[in-house]
Design a protein around this motif. Structure first.
Motif, mmCIF file in Angstrom:
data_model
loop_
_atom_site.group_PDB
_atom_site.id
_atom_site.type_symbol
_atom_site.label_atom_id
_atom_site.label_comp_id
_atom_site.label_asym_id
_atom_site.label_seq_id
_atom_site.Cartn_x
_atom_site.Cartn_y
_atom_site.Cartn_z
ATOM 1 N N LEU A 193 -27.545 -49.407 33.727
ATOM 2 C CA LEU A 193 -28.835 -48.784 33.428
ATOM 3 C C LEU A 193 -28.831 -47.314 33.835
ATOM 4 N N MET A 194 -28.291 -47.037 35.025
ATOM 5 C CA MET A 194 -28.240 -45.662 35.513
ATOM 6 C C MET A 194 -27.318 -44.813 34.637
ATOM 7 N N MET A 195 -26.140 -45.337 34.317
ATOM 8 C CA MET A 195 -25.169 -44.585 33.525
ATOM 9 C C MET A 195 -25.690 -44.324 32.114
ATOM 10 N N ASP A 196 -26.336 -45.307 31.515
ATOM 11 C CA ASP A 196 -26.885 -45.110 30.168
ATOM 12 C C ASP A 196 -27.908 -43.981 30.166
ATOM 13 N N GLU A 197 -28.805 -44.013 31.139
ATOM 14 C CA GLU A 197 -29.850 -42.989 31.205
ATOM 15 C C GLU A 197 -29.249 -41.608 31.471
ATOM 16 N N ALA A 198 -28.320 -41.534 32.435
ATOM 17 C CA ALA A 198 -27.721 -40.249 32.809
ATOM 18 C C ALA A 198 -26.921 -39.656 31.655
ATOM 19 N N LEU A 199 -26.083 -40.461 31.023
ATOM 20 C CA LEU A 199 -25.218 -39.940 29.967
ATOM 21 C C LEU A 199 -26.001 -39.608 28.701
ATOM 22 N N ASP A 200 -27.043 -40.371 28.408
ATOM 23 C CA ASP A 200 -27.908 -40.008 27.276
ATOM 24 C C ASP A 200 -28.508 -38.632 27.496
ATOM 25 N N TYR A 201 -29.004 -38.395 28.715
ATOM 26 C CA TYR A 201 -29.595 -37.096 29.039
ATOM 27 C C TYR A 201 -28.545 -35.982 28.973
ATOM 28 N N LEU A 202 -27.395 -36.206 29.592
ATOM 29 C CA LEU A 202 -26.359 -35.166 29.660
ATOM 30 C C LEU A 202 -25.799 -34.835 28.274
ATOM 31 N N GLU A 203 -25.611 -35.850 27.444
ATOM 32 C CA GLU A 203 -25.111 -35.616 26.086
ATOM 33 C C GLU A 203 -26.128 -34.843 25.246
ATOM 34 N N GLU A 204 -27.397 -35.211 25.375
ATOM 35 C CA GLU A 204 -28.453 -34.515 24.633
ATOM 36 C C GLU A 204 -28.559 -33.067 25.095
ATOM 37 N N ARG A 205 -28.438 -32.839 26.378
ATOM 38 C CA ARG A 205 -28.502 -31.472 26.908
ATOM 39 C C ARG A 205 -27.323 -30.649 26.415
ATOM 40 N N GLN A 206 -26.160 -31.270 26.330
ATOM 41 C CA GLN A 206 -24.996 -30.546 25.836
ATOM 42 C C GLN A 206 -25.133 -30.207 24.352
ATOM 43 N N LYS A 207 -25.790 -31.071 23.595
ATOM 44 C CA LYS A 207 -26.036 -30.772 22.183
ATOM 45 C C LYS A 207 -26.962 -29.569 22.027
ATOM 46 N N ARG A 208 -27.980 -29.500 22.899
ATOM 47 C CA ARG A 208 -28.908 -28.373 22.860
ATOM 48 C C ARG A 208 -28.241 -27.088 23.328
ATOM 49 N N PHE A 220 -33.351 -39.585 35.736
ATOM 50 C CA PHE A 220 -32.291 -38.587 35.733
ATOM 51 C C PHE A 220 -32.755 -37.243 35.192
ATOM 52 N N ALA A 221 -33.704 -37.263 34.269
ATOM 53 C CA ALA A 221 -34.203 -36.006 33.712
ATOM 54 C C ALA A 221 -34.837 -35.118 34.779
ATOM 55 N N ASP A 222 -35.179 -35.711 35.937
ATOM 56 C CA ASP A 222 -35.753 -34.918 37.025
ATOM 57 C C ASP A 222 -34.743 -33.970 37.651
ATOM 58 N N ILE A 223 -33.500 -34.020 37.183
ATOM 59 C CA ILE A 223 -32.526 -33.028 37.635
ATOM 60 C C ILE A 223 -33.024 -31.620 37.322
ATOM 61 N N GLU A 224 -33.807 -31.493 36.251
ATOM 62 C CA GLU A 224 -34.333 -30.169 35.908
ATOM 63 C C GLU A 224 -35.292 -29.665 36.982
ATOM 64 N N LYS A 225 -35.996 -30.578 37.629
ATOM 65 C CA LYS A 225 -36.895 -30.185 38.729
ATOM 66 C C LYS A 225 -36.091 -29.693 39.934
ATOM 67 N N TYR A 260 -16.737 -42.232 26.685
ATOM 68 C CA TYR A 260 -17.026 -40.789 26.686
ATOM 69 C C TYR A 260 -15.796 -39.934 26.965
ATOM 70 N N GLY A 261 -14.705 -40.547 27.393
ATOM 71 C CA GLY A 261 -13.496 -39.788 27.707
ATOM 72 C C GLY A 261 -13.403 -39.467 29.191
ATOM 73 N N SER A 262 -12.174 -39.378 29.702
ATOM 74 C CA SER A 262 -11.987 -39.172 31.142
ATOM 75 C C SER A 262 -12.263 -37.730 31.580
ATOM 76 N N ASP A 263 -12.514 -36.835 30.630
ATOM 77 C CA ASP A 263 -12.931 -35.490 31.023
ATOM 78 C C ASP A 263 -14.399 -35.480 31.426
ATOM 79 N N LYS A 264 -15.163 -36.440 30.894
ATOM 80 C CA LYS A 264 -16.599 -36.506 31.191
ATOM 81 C C LYS A 264 -16.949 -37.591 32.209
ATOM 82 N N VAL A 265 -16.238 -38.712 32.171
ATOM 83 C CA VAL A 265 -16.515 -39.801 33.110
ATOM 84 C C VAL A 265 -15.226 -40.182 33.817
#
Length: 325
Positions: free
Chosen positions: A84-99, A172-177, A129-134
């Motif tokens: 659950l934690m990894m899904d949420e974190a990686l969804d956020y990180l991947e979306e941020r990288q796209k932006r 995880f999105a609270d990393i922005e805070k 996701y590859g060993s460069d990211k995870v």
């Protein structure tokens, strides 16, 4: 004939006994102290396994950073809660990288000697996701949460390093805070700063759901933290903390406590080194499956808090940066 003491004499005797007890505790704290932090890596901990199943040497925090962000996830028997934690974190990180394609990241799952399938679960994300990211760092034996976080921090490549609990209790999105909190501390002395997620604003609601005994333990712990170690931070235990690379190096290389009270020593070290610290409110939800055993864990933490203060005060522990090997 029984001896009788006047009140002033009795007070003097009690004061002398208290002073003797304090001296005795200081001596015990000093003599039993492990002088240097345990920074040794076993041979198997000097490598991570890539997606092809080959061993690659872990990088070092002493190397120049090559990522914007490293996320260190200490994990002990977390096969159920980690996804659950990894899904949420990686969804956020991947979306941020796209932006923002210039944003680069890595997630380091540190399996702290688990007896379940934590490593196997984490490796699925490495393959996806590859060993460069995870990356998955498996420790030979259980070190405790502080020891696991430190091994992950010392293997990181990020300019900024976030420690995040495997239970996903903090959104995880609270990393922005916490990033904003870090930014507001600029200019950073010697490039060092720390931003701590905090649940202090949720304290009233959490008290309503706790037993009187657990509430008493919580207040007792908070008092000891304030009285002995950390004055400015209300919530030292939230597992969502962001460090500049330089601050992570300076604090974790000095860290002695490897179990539950490690956050307090970490912030105590930061205070002593005059590293600026921000405390930022984050969203937090209690997740079932905590490894914390209320009474005994709090008792251990209380002992550790006293020893943190006494061991630094008596010089048994020193504030110096050492290199992991």
């Amino acid at each position: 004939m029984a001896l009788s003491l006047s009140l002033p004499a009795a007070v003097a005797v009690l004061a002398a006994l208290a002073a003797l007890l304090l001296v005795l505790i200081c001596v015990i704290a000093h003599v039993t102290a492990r002088k240097m932090p345990n920074l040794h890596r076993h041979e198997e901990e000097k490598f991570f396994v890539n997606t092809e199943g080959r061993k690659e040497p872990v990088p070092s925090i002493h190397d120049p950073p090559t990522k914007e962000l490293s996320v260190v996830v200490p994990s002990y028997n977390e096969e159920d809660r980690l996804p659950l934690m990894m899904d949420e974190a990686l969804d956020y990180l991947e979306e941020r990288q796209k932006r923002d394609p210039s944003f680069t990241y890595e997630v380091i799952v540190v399996d702290d000697g688990s007896k379940d399938q934590t490593t196997k679960v984490a490796m699925k994300y490495c393959k996806k996701y590859g060993s460069d990211k995870v990356r998955v760092l498996s420790l030979v034996k259980n070190r405790g949460k502080g020891g696991a976080v430190r091994m992950g921090v010392f293997s990181s490549r990020g300019k900024k390093i976030l420690m995040a609990d495997a239970d996903g209790a903090t959104k995880f999105a609270d990393i922005e805070k916490v990033e904003e909190g870090l930014k507001n501390l600029q200019p950073w002395p010697n490039k060092m700063a720390i931003s701590c997620g905090s649940r202090a604003h949720l304290e009233k609601d959490s008290i309503a759901k706790r037993s009187y005994f657990r509430t008493l333990l919580m207040y007792g712990f908070h008092f000891l933290v304030w009285f002995l170690c950390v004055k400015e931070i209300r919530d030292t235990q939230c597992g969502f903390k962001l460090f500049t690379r330089e601050a992570a190096l300076s604090t974790f290389s000095t860290l002695h406590i490897e179990r539950w009270a490690f956050d307090v020593e970490l912030l105590y070290i930061a205070q002593c080194l005059r590293i600026p610290i921000a405390e930022v409110a984050v969203n937090w939800t209690e997740i079932e499956g905590s490894k914390l055993v209320p009474f005994w864990s709090w008792l251990q933490m209380g002992r550790d808090l006293l020893f943190i203060r006494l061991r630094y005060m008596t010089g048994a522990w020193q504030l110096e940066t050492r290199k992991c090997n």
